[in-house]
Write an enzyme that holds these catalytic residues in place. Structure first.
Site, PDB file in Angstrom:
ATOM      1  N   ASP A  77       0.863  -1.160   0.000  1.00 58.57           N
ATOM      2  CA  ASP A  77       0.000   0.000   0.000  1.00 58.57           C
ATOM      3  C   ASP A  77       0.921   1.238   0.000  1.00 58.57           C
ATOM      4  O   ASP A  77       2.075   1.145   0.427  1.00 58.57           O
ATOM      5  CB  ASP A  77      -0.866  -0.049   1.267  1.00 58.57           C
ATOM      6  N   ASP A  95      -0.045   5.082   0.767  1.00 55.39           N
ATOM      7  CA  ASP A  95      -0.248   6.107   1.805  1.00 55.39           C
ATOM      8  C   ASP A  95      -0.420   5.462   3.183  1.00 55.39           C
ATOM      9  O   ASP A  95      -1.269   4.593   3.371  1.00 55.39           O
ATOM     10  CB  ASP A  95      -1.481   6.955   1.465  1.00 55.39           C
TER      11      ASP A  95
HETATM   12 MG   LIG Z   1      -2.987   3.257   3.243  1.00 53.96          MG
END
Ligand SMILES: [Mg+2]
Ligand SMILES: [Zn+2]
Ligand SMILES: [Zn+2]
Length: 262
Positions: A25, A27
């Site tokens: 992932d 962010d």
């Molecule tokens: Mg995230």
């Protein structure tokens, strides 16, 4: 085709030899969560992420970023902005010797019911197809329950990090618990190292190259091999991480106090 893709270099699949992958992932996992980040200059790498990705590179795992970017559908920014941020991220990591094999993102709104917004596995399936990845032997590291969900939908392992929204999300993923909860991406990488080591022990002997990549999961500083070869010492944190069956166990909860003898 809704999915966007950006890859570092030509990552040609090697015949029938499927490789394992680590999906990351973006962010809250690689970079600090800033809420619909739209400025490449505002990217802040979370400490230890370059070491983590260098370890994945060393282990021969393909590293793919898979990111929900509904800010595009919401009109907060454009695809070009996402590409710009991703390009900057890739450059920052490359500067620290960490290589990404691919970057995928979903530009859709949750209400679009697309096949790529995590926990839907579209980005993982596309990445696996394009880079010849063996999904059931792969990992996804993220800070949300949707990340864990996406990992499990393809039969892979899901690791929740406590950076970003991780601490808040932890309680919410009781129904589909992560395979491991790591403080951050670096500790997640060390859990992956242990899983991979258990299966590929013969390749795991502590080599000089590996020692150079390993950093203390607590302070991210240098570690040194204990004289007896049975552990890795961080002098700053005054702890020793055990080496069990030739595999470094660089998890914070496994660290033992270390007293320097003079
Ligand atoms: Mg995230
Ligand atoms: Zn989508
Ligand atoms: Zn330390």
């Amino acid at each position: 085709m809704a999915l966007r893709r950006h890859t570092a270099e030509d990552s040609t699949a090697q015949g029938l030899n499927r490789c394992r992958g680590v999906f990351l992932d973006r962010d809250g996992t690689i970079i600090e969560e800033k809420g619909y980040l739209n400025d490449p200059e505002a990217i802040e790498l979370i400490p230890g992420v370059a070491q983590a990705i260098r370890l994945f590179n060393y282990l021969g795992l393909k590293v793919l970023v898979v990111s929900n970017q509904s800010g595009v559908a919401r009109g907060y920014f454009t695809d070009a902005t996402v590409e710009e941020v991703n390009g900057k991220l890739e450059a920052l990591l490359a500067h620290e010797g960490a290589r990404l094999d691919g970057i995928y993102y979903c530009p859709h709104h949750p209400a679009d019911n697309c096949v790529c917004r995590k926990p839907e596995p579209g980005m993982l399936l596309q990445g696996a197809d394009e880079l010849n990845i063996d999904l059931p032997h792969s990992y996804l590291v993220g800070d949300k329950g949707a990340d864990i969900g996406a990992a499990h939908r393809v039969g892979g392992k899901g690791i929740l990090v406590l950076t970003g929204y991780g601490t808040e999300e932890l309680g919410g993923c009781q129904g589909d618990p992560p395979d491991f909860v790591a403080r951050d991406l670096l500790e997640a990488a060390y859990w992956v190292l242990i899983q991979e080591g258990a299966e590929r022990r013969h390749e795991m002997a502590i080599k000089k190259e590996l020692l150079e990549i390993l950093a203390c999961p607590k302070c991210k500083g240098d570690i040194i091999l204990a004289k007896k070869g049975d552990g890795l010492i961080c002098k700053t944190c005054k702890v020793i991480y055990p080496i069990k069956d030739d595999i470094p166990v660089m998890l914070i909860d496994e660290a033992l106090p270390y007293k320097e003898k003079d």
